[in-house]
Design an enzyme around this catalytic site. Structure first.
Site, PDB file in Angstrom:
ATOM      1  N   LEU A   1      55.410 -25.193  52.016  1.00  0.00           N
ATOM      2  CA  LEU A   1      55.697 -25.975  53.228  1.00  0.00           C
ATOM      3  C   LEU A   1      54.973 -25.439  54.462  1.00  0.00           C
ATOM      4  O   LEU A   1      55.263 -25.834  55.582  1.00  0.00           O
ATOM      5  CB  LEU A   1      57.209 -25.999  53.504  1.00  0.00           C
ATOM      6  CG  LEU A   1      58.044 -26.729  52.451  1.00  0.00           C
ATOM      7  CD1 LEU A   1      59.506 -26.765  52.878  1.00  0.00           C
ATOM      8  CD2 LEU A   1      57.536 -28.150  52.203  1.00  0.00           C
ATOM      9  N   GLY A   2      54.007 -24.557  54.273  1.00  0.00           N
ATOM     10  CA  GLY A   2      53.243 -24.029  55.403  1.00  0.00           C
ATOM     11  C   GLY A   2      52.098 -24.952  55.781  1.00  0.00           C
ATOM     12  O   GLY A   2      52.082 -26.145  55.424  1.00  0.00           O
TER      13      GLY A   2
ATOM     14  N   TYR B   1      49.009  -7.629  57.350  1.00  0.00           N
ATOM     15  CA  TYR B   1      48.513  -8.828  56.654  1.00  0.00           C
ATOM     16  C   TYR B   1      47.228  -8.500  55.885  1.00  0.00           C
ATOM     17  O   TYR B   1      47.110  -8.781  54.684  1.00  0.00           O
ATOM     18  CB  TYR B   1      48.260  -9.914  57.702  1.00  0.00           C
ATOM     19  CG  TYR B   1      47.695 -11.216  57.179  1.00  0.00           C
ATOM     20  CD1 TYR B   1      48.378 -11.969  56.226  1.00  0.00           C
ATOM     21  CD2 TYR B   1      46.491 -11.725  57.675  1.00  0.00           C
ATOM     22  CE1 TYR B   1      47.865 -13.191  55.779  1.00  0.00           C
ATOM     23  CE2 TYR B   1      45.980 -12.937  57.238  1.00  0.00           C
ATOM     24  CZ  TYR B   1      46.665 -13.663  56.282  1.00  0.00           C
ATOM     25  OH  TYR B   1      46.162 -14.864  55.849  1.00  0.00           O
TER      26      TYR B   1
ATOM     27  N   ILE C   1      41.855 -21.777  59.169  1.00  0.00           N
ATOM     28  CA  ILE C   1      41.864 -23.172  58.706  1.00  0.00           C
ATOM     29  C   ILE C   1      42.410 -24.092  59.798  1.00  0.00           C
ATOM     30  O   ILE C   1      43.432 -23.799  60.422  1.00  0.00           O
ATOM     31  CB  ILE C   1      42.703 -23.318  57.411  1.00  0.00           C
ATOM     32  CG1 ILE C   1      42.213 -22.336  56.334  1.00  0.00           C
ATOM     33  CG2 ILE C   1      42.653 -24.760  56.907  1.00  0.00           C
ATOM     34  CD1 ILE C   1      40.760 -22.473  55.927  1.00  0.00           C
TER      35      ILE C   1
HETATM   36  N1  LIG Z   1      46.046 -21.028  57.359  1.00  0.00           N
HETATM   37  C1  LIG Z   1      45.000 -20.217  57.446  1.00  0.00           C
HETATM   38  O1  LIG Z   1      44.217 -20.259  58.402  1.00  0.00           O
HETATM   39  C2  LIG Z   1      44.750 -19.234  56.342  1.00  0.00           C
HETATM   40  C3  LIG Z   1      43.563 -18.497  56.348  1.00  0.00           C
HETATM   41  C4  LIG Z   1      43.351 -17.528  55.365  1.00  0.00           C
HETATM   42  C5  LIG Z   1      44.267 -17.379  54.349  1.00  0.00           C
HETATM   43  N2  LIG Z   1      45.407 -18.120  54.353  1.00  0.00           N
HETATM   44  C6  LIG Z   1      46.372 -17.889  53.285  1.00  0.00           C
HETATM   45  O2  LIG Z   1      46.754 -19.114  52.681  1.00  0.00           O
HETATM   46  C7  LIG Z   1      48.144 -19.065  52.320  1.00  0.00           C
HETATM   47  C8  LIG Z   1      48.860 -20.261  52.927  1.00  0.00           C
HETATM   48  O3  LIG Z   1      48.701 -20.184  54.325  1.00  0.00           O
HETATM   49  P1  LIG Z   1      49.508 -21.109  55.327  1.00  0.00           P
HETATM   50  O4  LIG Z   1      48.683 -21.198  56.553  1.00  0.00           O
HETATM   51  O5  LIG Z   1      49.960 -22.344  54.653  1.00  0.00           O
HETATM   52  O6  LIG Z   1      50.765 -20.160  55.637  1.00  0.00           O
HETATM   53  P2  LIG Z   1      52.077 -20.521  56.457  1.00  0.00           P
HETATM   54  O7  LIG Z   1      52.496 -19.316  57.205  1.00  0.00           O
HETATM   55  O8  LIG Z   1      51.896 -21.786  57.201  1.00  0.00           O
HETATM   56  O9  LIG Z   1      53.123 -20.786  55.266  1.00  0.00           O
HETATM   57  C9  LIG Z   1      53.602 -19.764  54.460  1.00  0.00           C
HETATM   58  C10 LIG Z   1      54.866 -20.244  53.750  1.00  0.00           C
HETATM   59  O10 LIG Z   1      55.403 -19.160  53.016  1.00  0.00           O
HETATM   60  C11 LIG Z   1      56.796 -19.347  52.986  1.00  0.00           C
HETATM   61  N3  LIG Z   1      57.507 -18.116  52.641  1.00  0.00           N
HETATM   62  C12 LIG Z   1      57.806 -17.054  53.434  1.00  0.00           C
HETATM   63  N4  LIG Z   1      58.570 -16.178  52.751  1.00  0.00           N
HETATM   64  C13 LIG Z   1      58.740 -16.673  51.503  1.00  0.00           C
HETATM   65  C14 LIG Z   1      59.446 -16.234  50.357  1.00  0.00           C
HETATM   66  N5  LIG Z   1      60.136 -15.093  50.347  1.00  0.00           N
HETATM   67  N6  LIG Z   1      59.406 -17.019  49.248  1.00  0.00           N
HETATM   68  C15 LIG Z   1      58.720 -18.179  49.238  1.00  0.00           C
HETATM   69  N7  LIG Z   1      58.053 -18.647  50.305  1.00  0.00           N
HETATM   70  C16 LIG Z   1      58.077 -17.907  51.424  1.00  0.00           C
HETATM   71  C17 LIG Z   1      57.136 -19.832  54.381  1.00  0.00           C
HETATM   72  O11 LIG Z   1      58.403 -20.486  54.403  1.00  0.00           O
HETATM   73  C18 LIG Z   1      55.958 -20.732  54.702  1.00  0.00           C
HETATM   74  O12 LIG Z   1      56.255 -22.100  54.460  1.00  0.00           O
HETATM   75  C19 LIG Z   1      48.665 -17.711  52.802  1.00  0.00           C
HETATM   76  O13 LIG Z   1      48.683 -16.820  51.726  1.00  0.00           O
HETATM   77  C20 LIG Z   1      47.645 -17.273  53.829  1.00  0.00           C
HETATM   78  O14 LIG Z   1      47.538 -15.884  53.882  1.00  0.00           O
HETATM   79  C21 LIG Z   1      45.666 -19.039  55.319  1.00  0.00           C
HETATM   80  C1  LIG Z   2      42.645 -16.159  59.217  1.00  0.00           C
HETATM   81  C2  LIG Z   2      43.966 -16.396  58.569  1.00  0.00           C
HETATM   82  O1  LIG Z   2      44.243 -15.472  57.598  1.00  0.00           O
HETATM   83  C3  LIG Z   2      45.122 -16.791  59.426  1.00  0.00           C
HETATM   84  N1  LIG Z   2      44.871 -18.066  60.023  1.00  0.00           N
HETATM   85  C4  LIG Z   2      45.442 -15.801  60.506  1.00  0.00           C
HETATM   86  O2  LIG Z   2      44.894 -15.943  61.593  1.00  0.00           O
HETATM   87  O3  LIG Z   2      46.224 -14.907  60.300  1.00  0.00           O
END
Ligand SMILES: NC(=O)c1ccc[n+]([C@@H]2O[C@H](COP(=O)([O-])OP(=O)(O)OC[C@H]3O[C@@H](n4cnc5c(N)ncnc54)[C@H](O)[C@@H]3O)[C@@H](O)[C@H]2O)c1
Ligand SMILES: C[C@@H](O)[C@H](N)C(=O)O
Length: 374
Positions: A65-66, A196, A226
């Site tokens: 849901l992220g 992180y 992203i």
């Molecule tokens: N969004 C970005 O810019 C970006 C960039 C690089 C990497 N990532 C990686 O991609 C993945 C998804 O990113 P995102 O932006 O959707 O993250 P987000 O923070 O929007 O969502 C993370 C989700 O993890 C859930 N969560 C937290 N604790 C939990 C638990 N104990 N059990 C199950 N779920 C739990 C939260 O409820 C949340 O919905 C992450 O691993 C992040 O590190 C994201």
């Molecule tokens: C870059 C990526 O991992 C995430 N959007 C953060 O800024 O933490």
């Protein structure tokens, strides 16, 4: 940790029965746990293979849901069928998400619950999105350590135990101030200064270790920041690049928490999700590595604001730097070298900065028109 426990039992038995060398027990141990993660043919590829009803993977997305999970579920459901992709999280889903396909409660810290879900739903692919991002992680190190490291251990063991294909995203945040920053290659010094980043380097190394040691089909992409229109970021350093669109449209003003010259790698969400699908479907023999950088563009807040101002000349951008986020950004790559992904499995981005800005603005314009009609 059932896999480890059964491995060490098998290894002990093998050691007792093997008079000569220390290599034998490992070979026996690996053969004794059944890893058969290939649910699609080994030559499957996103562009050339369509899946029949019977060989679809059955996918579980954690932390769905992220910012990224709902979009990924939509893409995968289109390809593999609605009921073959289960979204999970610890939060309550909004009604549109709940009604768009299977949703299940799953806390990645609860190993038994995870195993029950994998077994009962005959899961074959696991996309592990749960995490605390960079800024939120610094605000709550203990929780970030628990979710990002202990949670990952559960995921690795579940995936190994049940022969799953496992995708874990990493990030530009897995690099640090001593890494080459312009550009940052796949293989170089990784000494991040955030919990992180540390947890993501740990995930990369543990996944690769499980791959080499136990044959786990681990696949990992280091995502840039992203940018998405219909989902909000969860507390990262690159969040400003999403927030600027919302504030520009709402008030014509934006206060940026990074310096105007802070250059970071970025990507539009559609490219990110397509890359994820493509690397999951890539034939194993095209993957010379298990962790790849992927990239699309690099820009500064000032450059993003200027591109937006081409269409919204009235937009006012001011700067009030958050020292925590700025220090993080200053330690991250400015440009990302993703040539290995491009060469090995054909990665190619579709969106550069002008297309990104146009697409985001089109989304909000359509949304506004729909709101006026309703
Ligand atoms: N969004 C970005 O810019 C970006 C960039 C690089 C990497 N990532 C990686 O991609 C993945 C998804 O990113 P995102 O932006 O959707 O993250 P987000 O923070 O929007 O969502 C993370 C989700 O993890 C859930 N969560 C937290 N604790 C939990 C638990 N104990 N059990 C199950 N779920 C739990 C939260 O409820 C949340 O919905 C992450 O691993 C992040 O590190 C994201
Ligand atoms: C870059 C990526 O991992 C995430 N959007 C953060 O800024 O933490």
């Amino acid at each position: 940790m059932p896999v480890i426990r059964s491995l060490s039992r098998v290894a002990k038995q093998a050691l007792l029965s093997s008079p000569t060398c220390g290599c034998q027990p490992l070979a026996i141990a690996v053969r004794n746990i059944s890893f058969s993660p290939r649910q699609v043919t080994s030559d499957a590829s996103f562009h050339s293979v369509s899946f029949s009803e019977t060989d679809h993977p059955k996918v579980l997305i954690t932390g769905g849901l992220g910012q990224l999970g709902v979009g990924l579920a939509k893409l995968l459901r289109k390809r593999y069928g609605k009921n073959n992709v289960i979204l999970s999280d610890i939060r309550k889903p909004p009604s549109n998400v709940f009604h768009s396909g299977p949703f299940i409660y799953s806390d990645i810290l609860d190993y038994k619950n995870l195993r029950e879900i994998v077994v009962n739903n005959r899961i074959t692919w696991l996309v592990h999105y749960s995490a605390l991002l960079s800024a939120v992680g610094e605000a709550n190190v203990a929780l970030a350590r628990s979710v990002n490291i202990t949670g990952l251990h559960n995921i690795l063991d579940i995936a190994a135990e049940h022969g799953l294909r496992l995708f874990v995203p990493s990030t530009i945040g897995a690099f640090g101030p001593t890494s080459p920053r312009n550009p940052t290659p796949d293989l170089c010094v990784q000494r991040p200064r955030t919990i992180y980043g540390v947890s993501k380097v740990h995930a990369e190394l543990m996944g690769e270790y499980y791959h080499h040691r136990y044959g786990l089909d681990f696949r990992c992409l280091r995502y840039p920041g992203i940018i998405s229109a219909d989902s909000m970021p969860g507390g990262g350093t690159t969040d400003y690049a999403v927030q600027i669109f919302h504030d520009a449209i709402k008030s014509g003003k934006f206060e940026c928490n990074l310096r105007p010259d802070t250059r970071l790698p970025m990507m539009y969400i559609d490219d990110c999700l397509r890359a994820t699908l493509e690397v999951m479907e890539a034939p194993a023999d095209t993957l010379s590595m298990r962790t790849y950088n992927i990239n699309a563009m690099s820009f500064t807040p000032e450059e993003l604001a200027q591109e937006l101002q081409k269409q919204m000349p009235e937009l006012e951008v001011t700067y009030d730097v958050d020292p925590v986020r700025q220090a993080i950004a200053d330690s991250w790559p400015m440009n990302f070298d993703d040539s290995n992904a491009r060469n090995d499995w054909g990665w190619k981005h579709d969106y550069d900065l002008p297309e990104l800005v146009q697409t985001m603005l089109n989304f909000f314009a359509t949304e506004r028109r729909m709101a006026q009609i309703n």
